[in-house]
Design a protein around this motif. Structure first.
Motif, PDB file in Angstrom:
ATOM      1  N   GLY A 121       0.782  -1.227   0.000  1.00  0.00           N
ATOM      2  CA  GLY A 121       0.000   0.000   0.000  1.00  0.00           C
ATOM      3  C   GLY A 121       0.814   1.278   0.000  1.00  0.00           C
ATOM      4  N   VAL A 122       2.068   1.202  -0.457  1.00  0.00           N
ATOM      5  CA  VAL A 122       2.882   2.422  -0.583  1.00  0.00           C
ATOM      6  C   VAL A 122       2.196   3.368  -1.558  1.00  0.00           C
ATOM      7  CG1 VAL A 122       5.105   3.317  -1.409  1.00  0.00           C
ATOM      8  CG2 VAL A 122       5.028   1.263   0.024  1.00  0.00           C
ATOM      9  N   ASP A 123       2.187   4.649  -1.240  1.00  0.00           N
ATOM     10  CA  ASP A 123       1.429   5.615  -2.038  1.00  0.00           C
ATOM     11  C   ASP A 123       2.135   6.059  -3.308  1.00  0.00           C
ATOM     12  OD1 ASP A 123      -0.930   5.966  -0.318  1.00  0.00           O
ATOM     13  OD2 ASP A 123       0.527   6.721   1.132  1.00  0.00           O
ATOM     14  N   ALA A 124       3.472   6.031  -3.329  1.00  0.00           N
ATOM     15  CA  ALA A 124       4.195   6.445  -4.539  1.00  0.00           C
ATOM     16  C   ALA A 124       5.652   6.025  -4.432  1.00  0.00           C
ATOM     17  CB  ALA A 124       4.110   7.964  -4.734  1.00  0.00           C
ATOM     18  N   LEU A 125       6.258   5.804  -5.584  1.00  0.00           N
ATOM     19  CA  LEU A 125       7.703   5.591  -5.700  1.00  0.00           C
ATOM     20  C   LEU A 125       8.316   6.833  -6.323  1.00  0.00           C
ATOM     21  CD1 LEU A 125       7.772   1.965  -7.161  1.00  0.00           C
ATOM     22  CD2 LEU A 125       8.623   2.631  -4.920  1.00  0.00           C
ATOM     23  N   VAL A 126       9.536   7.159  -5.888  1.00  0.00           N
ATOM     24  CA  VAL A 126      10.243   8.323  -6.446  1.00  0.00           C
ATOM     25  C   VAL A 126      11.595   7.869  -6.973  1.00  0.00           C
ATOM     26  CG1 VAL A 126      11.157  10.630  -5.997  1.00  0.00           C
ATOM     27  CG2 VAL A 126       9.103   9.854  -4.792  1.00  0.00           C
ATOM     28  N   ILE A 127      11.882   8.206  -8.225  1.00  0.00           N
ATOM     29  CA  ILE A 127      13.188   7.923  -8.824  1.00  0.00           C
ATOM     30  C   ILE A 127      13.754   9.217  -9.389  1.00  0.00           C
ATOM     31  CG2 ILE A 127      12.706   5.497  -9.347  1.00  0.00           C
ATOM     32  CD1 ILE A 127      12.093   6.322 -12.234  1.00  0.00           C
ATOM     33  N   ALA A 231      15.435  -6.064   1.160  1.00  0.00           N
ATOM     34  CA  ALA A 231      15.405  -5.052   2.223  1.00  0.00           C
ATOM     35  C   ALA A 231      14.152  -4.195   2.119  1.00  0.00           C
ATOM     36  CB  ALA A 231      16.661  -4.181   2.145  1.00  0.00           C
ATOM     37  N   ALA A 232      13.781  -3.852   0.905  1.00  0.00           N
ATOM     38  CA  ALA A 232      12.578  -3.040   0.704  1.00  0.00           C
ATOM     39  C   ALA A 232      11.347  -3.752   1.254  1.00  0.00           C
ATOM     40  CB  ALA A 232      12.396  -2.730  -0.780  1.00  0.00           C
ATOM     41  N   ALA A 233      11.234  -5.055   0.968  1.00  0.00           N
ATOM     42  CA  ALA A 233      10.080  -5.809   1.441  1.00  0.00           C
ATOM     43  C   ALA A 233      10.017  -5.827   2.969  1.00  0.00           C
ATOM     44  CB  ALA A 233      10.130  -7.237   0.887  1.00  0.00           C
ATOM     45  N   VAL A 234      11.177  -6.047   3.612  1.00  0.00           N
ATOM     46  CA  VAL A 234      11.239  -6.055   5.079  1.00  0.00           C
ATOM     47  C   VAL A 234      10.766  -4.712   5.642  1.00  0.00           C
ATOM     48  CG1 VAL A 234      12.808  -6.145   7.054  1.00  0.00           C
ATOM     49  CG2 VAL A 234      13.056  -7.797   5.195  1.00  0.00           C
ATOM     50  N   LEU A 235      11.268  -3.628   5.075  1.00  0.00           N
ATOM     51  CA  LEU A 235      10.989  -2.290   5.607  1.00  0.00           C
ATOM     52  C   LEU A 235       9.538  -1.867   5.393  1.00  0.00           C
ATOM     53  CD1 LEU A 235      14.337  -0.751   4.444  1.00  0.00           C
ATOM     54  CD2 LEU A 235      13.534  -0.701   6.810  1.00  0.00           C
ATOM     55  N   VAL A 236       9.022  -2.086   4.191  1.00  0.00           N
ATOM     56  CA  VAL A 236       7.658  -1.605   3.932  1.00  0.00           C
ATOM     57  C   VAL A 236       6.642  -2.391   4.764  1.00  0.00           C
ATOM     58  CG1 VAL A 236       8.199  -0.693   1.644  1.00  0.00           C
ATOM     59  CG2 VAL A 236       7.291  -3.030   1.842  1.00  0.00           C
ATOM     60  N   TYR A 237       6.929  -3.660   5.029  1.00  0.00           N
ATOM     61  CA  TYR A 237       5.972  -4.416   5.839  1.00  0.00           C
ATOM     62  C   TYR A 237       6.125  -4.141   7.330  1.00  0.00           C
ATOM     63  CZ  TYR A 237       3.234  -6.599   2.330  1.00  0.00           C
ATOM     64  OH  TYR A 237       2.324  -6.785   1.315  1.00  0.00           O
ATOM     65  N   GLU A 238       7.245  -3.593   7.753  1.00  0.00           N
ATOM     66  CA  GLU A 238       7.338  -3.097   9.132  1.00  0.00           C
ATOM     67  C   GLU A 238       6.433  -1.882   9.305  1.00  0.00           C
ATOM     68  OE1 GLU A 238       8.287  -2.418  13.129  1.00  0.00           O
ATOM     69  OE2 GLU A 238       8.361  -4.199  11.847  1.00  0.00           O
TER      70      GLU A 238
END
Length: 246
Positions: A121-127, A231-238
């Motif tokens: 459910g992240v609202d946006a990605l920024v690159i 790492a991204a998966a671990v962090l966003v689900y925390e």
């Protein structure tokens, strides 16, 4: 890279930009100097599209068509602007959650990160515009279509994006092995932006300096770090875990 994702020839590239096509980057033959190429440079000055000078051999390897010394890569999506996304999220009454990617160039990692972020459910990605992955067909495929369902903002620089988000009330958290704080002890209940860096260089020092917090994921084995998509998966689900507990 499929030829369907490229535009060939200076005039065709100019017309594509003027028609509002989402162009990720342009490759131009190193010694190309003519009236049309100068016109292209003038048009690109008004955009964020990077132009890279390359040997003719590189262009020839990409296509057998008559490229006239210019190839543009088109995006699979329409990028959005962070300055438009942020007020929209507040107006919706959300506690916003945004993920920024600093120096990630591997398209498979990008797709996997996007998939985890969309699921969480992240609202946006920024690159950033330069030295970064972009949204092409390979990235969309690797993301299992997630990149078609999550807003992606392409900004001039991650540094500018961090500053903007901080000014908008976000707590900006860098995920880095340089941190001393465990990722589970940070508070993600307020508007949050998490930054992830490329596996070769990590998050740039300039960006680390202006973040509000730095956190790390404990590494208990012999390998020094997780793959950035893991790492991204671990962090966003925390973030999800903490917010659901509330």
């Amino acid at each position: 890279m499929k030829e369907s994702e490229m535009i060939f020839g200076t005039r065709a590239v100019i017309e594509a930009i003027q028609a509002g096509k989402e162009v990720d980057k342009i490759l131009m033959k190193r010694d190309l100097q003519n009236e049309l190429s100068r016109e292209l440079f003038q048009i690109v000055k008004t955009t964020n599209i990077p132009i890279q000078r390359v040997p003719k051999e590189k262009l020839d390897r990409l296509t057998r068509k008559n490229h006239q010394g210019v190839i543009a890569f088109i995006s699979s999506i329409s990028y959005q602007k962070l300055e438009d996304i942020v007020p929209f999220l507040y107006e919706e009454g959300k506690v916003p959650f945004i993920v920024l990617l600093d120096g990630i160039t591997d398209v498979r990692n990008f797709g996997a990160i996007a998939r985890s972020c969309e699921c969480a459910g992240v609202d946006a990605l920024v690159i950033p515009t330069r030295n970064s992955v972009s949204v092409n067909a390979d990235a969309v495929k690797t993301s299992a279509g997630a990149l078609l369902n999550i807003p992606v903002c392409k900004e001039n620089s991650i540094t500018e994006a961090i500053t903007f988000l901080k000014n908008c009330g976000y707590n900006v958290i860098a995920a880095t092995e340089k941190a001393t704080e465990n990722y589970t002890t940070a508070n993600y209940s307020t508007p949050t932006a998490i930054i992830l860096g490329g596996e070769d260089m990590g998050i740039s020092m300039d960006n680390l300096r202006i973040c509000d917090e730095m956190v790390k994921i404990p590494i208990l084995g012999n390998i020094s770090s997780l793959n950035v998509s893991a790492a991204a998966a671990v962090l966003v689900y925390e973030v999800v875990r903490q917010r659901q507990q509330e």
